[in-house]
Enzyme design. Structure first.
Site, short mmCIF file in Angstrom:
data_model
loop_
_atom_site.label_atom_id
_atom_site.label_comp_id
_atom_site.label_asym_id
_atom_site.label_seq_id
_atom_site.Cartn_x
_atom_site.Cartn_y
_atom_site.Cartn_z
N LYS A 17 -31.54 -67.97 14.54
CA LYS A 17 -30.14 -67.30 15.52
C LYS A 17 -28.86 -67.80 15.09
O LYS A 17 -29.37 -69.47 14.17
CB LYS A 17 -30.11 -67.58 16.97
CG LYS A 17 -29.17 -67.87 17.90
CD LYS A 17 -29.25 -70.42 17.87
CE LYS A 17 -29.06 -70.99 17.27
NZ LYS A 17 -28.04 -71.86 17.81
N PRO A 101 -36.22 -73.51 8.03
CA PRO A 101 -36.64 -74.27 8.42
C PRO A 101 -36.93 -75.27 9.39
O PRO A 101 -35.93 -74.43 10.35
CB PRO A 101 -35.56 -75.40 7.63
CG PRO A 101 -35.25 -73.95 6.86
CD PRO A 101 -35.68 -72.77 7.51
N ALA A 103 -35.73 -77.55 12.76
CA ALA A 103 -34.48 -78.74 12.96
C ALA A 103 -33.95 -77.88 12.49
O ALA A 103 -32.92 -79.21 11.66
CB ALA A 103 -34.45 -79.96 13.17
N GLY A 108 -35.17 -71.50 15.10
CA GLY A 108 -35.93 -72.59 15.24
C GLY A 108 -37.63 -72.18 16.73
O GLY A 108 -37.22 -71.10 17.29
N SER A 110 -36.77 -72.40 19.74
CA SER A 110 -36.88 -70.98 19.97
C SER A 110 -37.22 -70.09 20.38
O SER A 110 -37.35 -69.23 21.51
CB SER A 110 -35.09 -71.90 21.13
OG SER A 110 -34.75 -72.80 21.16
N ASP A 143 -31.94 -72.49 24.27
CA ASP A 143 -31.21 -71.11 23.64
C ASP A 143 -31.96 -70.32 23.90
O ASP A 143 -32.18 -69.03 23.57
CB ASP A 143 -31.15 -71.52 22.54
CG ASP A 143 -30.09 -71.85 21.76
OD1 ASP A 143 -28.97 -72.45 22.81
OD2 ASP A 143 -29.69 -72.88 20.69
#
Length: 284
Positions: A17, A101, A103, A108, A110, A143
């Site tokens: 996202k 990656p 954070a 991530g 979400s 999210d």
């Protein structure tokens, strides 16, 4: 996009996202923030796969698997929420290939949770709509509903009030993601926001609205990770359609008309700074 592979295994991409703009309007008493944002998604991301299992279980591998819990994870929370909602008594063995990656402001956990809902919905033959899954996803995080849909949309409230946006001016564009591999805490970045409401999203058309917009979390993120200023300047020097930090950082992105332009920008970033993570994808 989803895909099936051999045997009883199925897989689903947890699409990365990006926030084309992110306006933070005010703090709310419940700890969340009222905001306006434009969500957009690449065709790349982590990959979830599933096989039959006696119980709900998760294993994790991939370049960014280190330090992630296989027992306390949004993937399992999403799986349990769907199982409880659909009264599913049998299990599933989930596997997360963590390619993005941690954070980093690009979905991530979400996106992983959202992909889990889409994957198990199909695997268990539940035939729930994406809107049904997005509603179920609301307690999992601000999210997650947007990530369930994984389509360009305008988010308001805490990001869960979603309206589709006509995205012809970015669909199919090449996207470059650049991350300095410095994890940043979403909570810390929001806490460092100065509390000033700088106004609503404006503009006609997606790119116009995004260009006139901003990311109100960029200033506190740059204070924590100063090299973001250099990364964004390198991206801007390549004359992209749009360049900005995504979410709470520290991933920056740039949109280009062609993959060649994106590759050149990525090379320039890596030459200027050692140790950067880059990814090139296409906008969904």
């Amino acid at each position: 996009m989803s895909e099936s592979v051999s045997g009883a295994t199925h897989s689903e991409i947890a699409y990365a996202k990006i926030n084309l703009a992110l306006h933070v309007r005010k703090r709310l008493p419940n700890g969340y923030h009222e905001l306006e944002t434009i969500f957009a998604f690449l065709d790349q991301g982590d990959v979830l796969s599933v096989q039959p299992g006696d119980s709900l279980a998760l294993t994790i591998s991939g370049p960014f698997a280190e330090g992630l819990s296989e027992t306390d994870n949004l993937v399992l929370q999403a799986a349990k929420a769907l199982a409880n909602n659909a009264h599913i008594s049998h299990g599933a063995h989930l596997h997360l290939d963590k390619r993005l990656p941690v954070a980093s402001g690009i979905g991530g956990g979400s996106a992983d949770a959202a992909a889990t809902l889409r994957l198990l919905n199909r695997f268990w033959g539940l035939d729930l709509s994406l809107d049904d899954l997005a509603e179920l996803a609301k307690p999992l995080g601000a999210d997650v509903p947007a990530c369930v849909l994984s389509e360009t949309s305008r988010g308001s409230g805490i990001g869960q009030d979603l309206l589709p946006v006509v995205d012809n001016d970015i669909r199919g564009c090449a996207a470059l993601l650049v991350n300095p591999l410095v994890p940043v805490s979403t909570a810390d970045i929001f806490a460092a926001w100065d509390g000033l409401d700088r106004g609503a999203l404006e503009g006609d058309g997606l790119l116009s609205m995004a260009r006139q917009g901003r990311n109100d979390l960029q200033k506190p993120a740059v204070a924590l990770v100063p090299m973001l200023t250099d990364i964004l300047q390198i991206l801007e020097d390549q004359h992209p359609l749009l360049a900005r930090m995504s979410g709470s950082g520290a991933t920056c992105f740039a949109l280009f008309a062609t993959p060649e332009e994106a590759r050149k920008a990525g090379q320039n970033c890596q030459q200027a700074r050692n140790g950067l993570w880059t990814l090139i994808g296409q906008m969904r």
